[in-house]
Design a protein around this motif. Structure first.
Motif, PDB file in Angstrom:
ATOM      1  N   GLU A  50       0.834  -1.192   0.000  1.00 45.86           N
ATOM      2  CA  GLU A  50       0.000   0.000   0.000  1.00 45.86           C
ATOM      3  C   GLU A  50       0.875   1.250   0.000  1.00 45.86           C
ATOM      4  O   GLU A  50       1.768   1.387   0.815  1.00 45.86           O
ATOM      5  N   ILE A  51       0.614   2.127  -0.940  1.00 47.83           N
ATOM      6  CA  ILE A  51       1.333   3.388  -0.983  1.00 47.83           C
ATOM      7  C   ILE A  51       0.299   4.505  -1.031  1.00 47.83           C
ATOM      8  O   ILE A  51      -0.818   4.306  -1.525  1.00 47.83           O
ATOM      9  N   PRO A  52       0.656   5.665  -0.542  1.00 49.38           N
ATOM     10  CA  PRO A  52      -0.300   6.779  -0.579  1.00 49.38           C
ATOM     11  C   PRO A  52      -0.510   7.258  -2.009  1.00 49.38           C
ATOM     12  O   PRO A  52       0.270   6.941  -2.902  1.00 49.38           O
ATOM     13  N   PRO A  53      -1.559   8.043  -2.233  1.00 48.36           N
ATOM     14  CA  PRO A  53      -1.774   8.602  -3.571  1.00 48.36           C
ATOM     15  C   PRO A  53      -0.575   9.438  -4.010  1.00 48.36           C
ATOM     16  O   PRO A  53       0.165   9.977  -3.192  1.00 48.36           O
ATOM     17  N   CYS A  54      -0.395   9.536  -5.303  1.00 46.95           N
ATOM     18  CA  CYS A  54       0.712  10.305  -5.870  1.00 46.95           C
ATOM     19  C   CYS A  54       0.501  11.794  -5.608  1.00 46.95           C
ATOM     20  O   CYS A  54      -0.627  12.241  -5.369  1.00 46.95           O
ATOM     21  N   GLU A  55       1.580  12.552  -5.681  1.00 46.42           N
ATOM     22  CA  GLU A  55       1.494  14.000  -5.503  1.00 46.42           C
ATOM     23  C   GLU A  55       0.600  14.658  -6.550  1.00 46.42           C
ATOM     24  O   GLU A  55       0.032  15.713  -6.314  1.00 46.42           O
ATOM     25  N   CYS A  56       0.463  14.028  -7.714  1.00 44.73           N
ATOM     26  CA  CYS A  56      -0.393  14.586  -8.764  1.00 44.73           C
ATOM     27  C   CYS A  56      -1.877  14.347  -8.475  1.00 44.73           C
ATOM     28  O   CYS A  56      -2.735  14.895  -9.165  1.00 44.73           O
ATOM     29  N   GLY A  57      -2.177  13.529  -7.468  1.00 41.90           N
ATOM     30  CA  GLY A  57      -3.566  13.279  -7.096  1.00 41.90           C
ATOM     31  C   GLY A  57      -4.109  11.922  -7.519  1.00 41.90           C
ATOM     32  O   GLY A  57      -5.198  11.530  -7.118  1.00 41.90           O
ATOM     33  N   HIS A  58      -3.366  11.199  -8.329  1.00 42.50           N
ATOM     34  CA  HIS A  58      -3.833   9.874  -8.764  1.00 42.50           C
ATOM     35  C   HIS A  58      -3.716   8.890  -7.617  1.00 42.50           C
ATOM     36  O   HIS A  58      -2.732   8.911  -6.907  1.00 42.50           O
ATOM     37  N   PRO A  59      -4.652   8.027  -7.371  1.00 40.39           N
ATOM     38  CA  PRO A  59      -5.901   7.723  -8.067  1.00 40.39           C
ATOM     39  C   PRO A  59      -7.129   8.410  -7.472  1.00 40.39           C
ATOM     40  O   PRO A  59      -8.248   8.095  -7.844  1.00 40.39           O
ATOM     41  N   LEU A  60      -6.943   9.359  -6.566  1.00 44.98           N
ATOM     42  CA  LEU A  60      -8.084   9.997  -5.917  1.00 44.98           C
ATOM     43  C   LEU A  60      -8.738  11.089  -6.752  1.00 44.98           C
ATOM     44  O   LEU A  60      -9.922  11.369  -6.576  1.00 44.98           O
ATOM     45  N   ASP A  61      -8.015  11.717  -7.663  1.00 46.91           N
ATOM     46  CA  ASP A  61      -8.546  12.785  -8.505  1.00 46.91           C
ATOM     47  C   ASP A  61      -9.412  12.164  -9.603  1.00 46.91           C
ATOM     48  O   ASP A  61      -8.905  11.543 -10.536  1.00 46.91           O
ATOM     49  N   ALA A  62     -10.720  12.320  -9.469  1.00 44.04           N
ATOM     50  CA  ALA A  62     -11.667  11.676 -10.391  1.00 44.04           C
ATOM     51  C   ALA A  62     -11.497  12.160 -11.828  1.00 44.04           C
ATOM     52  O   ALA A  62     -11.646  11.374 -12.776  1.00 44.04           O
ATOM     53  N   GLU A  63     -11.172  13.444 -12.014  1.00 47.86           N
ATOM     54  CA  GLU A  63     -11.008  13.978 -13.364  1.00 47.86           C
ATOM     55  C   GLU A  63      -9.783  13.379 -14.057  1.00 47.86           C
ATOM     56  O   GLU A  63      -9.843  12.996 -15.224  1.00 47.86           O
ATOM     57  N   LYS A  64      -8.678  13.262 -13.335  1.00 55.34           N
ATOM     58  CA  LYS A  64      -7.463  12.662 -13.908  1.00 55.34           C
ATOM     59  C   LYS A  64      -7.679  11.182 -14.200  1.00 55.34           C
ATOM     60  O   LYS A  64      -7.212  10.664 -15.213  1.00 55.34           O
ATOM     61  N   LEU A  65      -8.388  10.501 -13.314  1.00 53.33           N
ATOM     62  CA  LEU A  65      -8.675   9.082 -13.523  1.00 53.33           C
ATOM     63  C   LEU A  65      -9.549   8.890 -14.759  1.00 53.33           C
ATOM     64  O   LEU A  65      -9.299   8.002 -15.569  1.00 53.33           O
ATOM     65  N   ALA A  66     -10.552   9.764 -14.937  1.00 50.63           N
ATOM     66  CA  ALA A  66     -11.426   9.672 -16.111  1.00 50.63           C
ATOM     67  C   ALA A  66     -10.644   9.936 -17.395  1.00 50.63           C
ATOM     68  O   ALA A  66     -10.840   9.243 -18.399  1.00 50.63           O
ATOM     69  N   ASP A  67      -9.737  10.934 -17.386  1.00 48.05           N
ATOM     70  CA  ASP A  67      -8.905  11.202 -18.563  1.00 48.05           C
ATOM     71  C   ASP A  67      -7.991  10.029 -18.880  1.00 48.05           C
ATOM     72  O   ASP A  67      -7.809   9.662 -20.037  1.00 48.05           O
ATOM     73  N   LEU A  68      -7.411   9.434 -17.847  1.00 46.78           N
ATOM     74  CA  LEU A  68      -6.530   8.282 -18.025  1.00 46.78           C
ATOM     75  C   LEU A  68      -7.274   7.142 -18.708  1.00 46.78           C
ATOM     76  O   LEU A  68      -6.790   6.555 -19.670  1.00 46.78           O
ATOM     77  N   VAL A  69      -8.475   6.856 -18.236  1.00 44.24           N
ATOM     78  CA  VAL A  69      -9.273   5.769 -18.817  1.00 44.24           C
ATOM     79  C   VAL A  69      -9.718   6.137 -20.227  1.00 44.24           C
ATOM     80  O   VAL A  69      -9.660   5.305 -21.141  1.00 44.24           O
ATOM     81  N   ARG A  70     -10.124   7.375 -20.437  1.00 41.11           N
ATOM     82  CA  ARG A  70     -10.621   7.805 -21.748  1.00 41.11           C
ATOM     83  C   ARG A  70      -9.546   7.678 -22.830  1.00 41.11           C
ATOM     84  O   ARG A  70      -9.814   7.206 -23.929  1.00 41.11           O
ATOM     85  N   TYR A  71      -8.308   8.057 -22.505  1.00 41.34           N
ATOM     86  CA  TYR A  71      -7.259   8.107 -23.529  1.00 41.34           C
ATOM     87  C   TYR A  71      -6.293   6.927 -23.520  1.00 41.34           C
ATOM     88  O   TYR A  71      -5.585   6.718 -24.490  1.00 41.34           O
ATOM     89  N   GLU A  72      -6.234   6.163 -22.427  1.00 41.28           N
ATOM     90  CA  GLU A  72      -5.238   5.092 -22.335  1.00 41.28           C
ATOM     91  C   GLU A  72      -5.823   3.707 -22.115  1.00 41.28           C
ATOM     92  O   GLU A  72      -5.086   2.764 -21.850  1.00 41.28           O
ATOM     93  N   ALA A  73      -7.138   3.550 -22.196  1.00 36.76           N
ATOM     94  CA  ALA A  73      -7.750   2.237 -22.024  1.00 36.76           C
ATOM     95  C   ALA A  73      -7.235   1.287 -23.101  1.00 36.76           C
ATOM     96  O   ALA A  73      -7.022   1.685 -24.249  1.00 36.76           O
ATOM     97  N   VAL A  74      -7.019   0.040 -22.732  1.00 39.16           N
ATOM     98  CA  VAL A  74      -6.529  -0.949 -23.692  1.00 39.16           C
ATOM     99  C   VAL A  74      -7.584  -1.180 -24.770  1.00 39.16           C
ATOM    100  O   VAL A  74      -7.261  -1.306 -25.951  1.00 39.16           O
ATOM    101  N   VAL A  75      -8.853  -1.186 -24.368  1.00 44.01           N
ATOM    102  CA  VAL A  75      -9.954  -1.371 -25.314  1.00 44.01           C
ATOM    103  C   VAL A  75     -10.865  -0.151 -25.244  1.00 44.01           C
ATOM    104  O   VAL A  75     -11.318   0.224 -24.162  1.00 44.01           O
ATOM    105  N   GLY A  76     -11.120   0.486 -26.369  1.00 45.90           N
ATOM    106  CA  GLY A  76     -12.072   1.587 -26.438  1.00 45.90           C
ATOM    107  C   GLY A  76     -11.512   2.972 -26.177  1.00 45.90           C
ATOM    108  O   GLY A  76     -12.274   3.919 -26.017  1.00 45.90           O
ATOM    109  N   ALA A  77     -10.209   3.144 -26.156  1.00 45.34           N
ATOM    110  CA  ALA A  77      -9.626   4.462 -25.928  1.00 45.34           C
ATOM    111  C   ALA A  77      -9.815   5.342 -27.155  1.00 45.34           C
ATOM    112  O   ALA A  77      -9.904   4.853 -28.276  1.00 45.34           O
ATOM    113  N   ILE A  78      -9.880   6.641 -26.907  1.00 48.68           N
ATOM    114  CA  ILE A  78      -9.946   7.589 -28.011  1.00 48.68           C
ATOM    115  C   ILE A  78      -8.607   8.337 -28.079  1.00 48.68           C
ATOM    116  O   ILE A  78      -7.849   8.341 -27.108  1.00 48.68           O
TER     117      ILE A  78
END
Length: 126
Positions: free
Chosen positions: A70-98
């Motif tokens: 277990e490690i704390p969240p990154c200084e950039c806010g990942h994985p607690l920052d919902a907006e960054k997590l949504a962008d990560l999934v939107r653009y880097e998903a293995v299937v269905g990324a844009i």
């Protein structure tokens, strides 16, 4: 494990993992900002002494994850920052990324400056 689609790591480009993890199990980097989350690189499972898989970061025998403590969240806010997590999934998903949008503003400004410079050179040499 979250219900989000799996992502491919931007650092090592081989690991595929749950985007809710604080670090890539392949290289130990934050999937959003790329900072190293662990000081030492772990190559083999401490329990089985087998090398971890390069693609998923799991031990082939005990199925344990590399960099699983277990490690704390990154200084950039990942994985607690919902907006960054949504962008990560939107653009880097293995299937269905844009594709990420092109920064046209920067490209247009560079094109305009180049065009003005060429025009000035033309006028100057006339």
């Amino acid at each position: 494990m979250s219900d989000l689609p799996f992502i491919r790591c931007l650092g090592c480009e081989t690991a595929v993992f749950d985007p809710g993890r604080a670090s890539c199990p392949g290289c130990g980097r934050c999937p959003v900002c790329g900072s190293r989350r662990f000081k030492t690189e772990v190559k083999t499972c401490p329990d089985c002494e087998l090398p971890y898989c390069d693609c998923c970061g799991r031990c082939p025998q005990c199925n344990g994850l590399r960099y699983s403590e277990e490690i704390p969240p990154c200084e950039c806010g990942h994985p607690l920052d919902a907006e960054k997590l949504a962008d990560l999934v939107r653009y880097e998903a293995v299937v269905g990324a844009i594709r990420r949008p092109t920064p046209w503003g920067c490209l247009c400004a560079a094109f305009t400056l180049t065009l003005v410079a060429l025009l000035l050179i033309y006028v100057w040499n006339r």
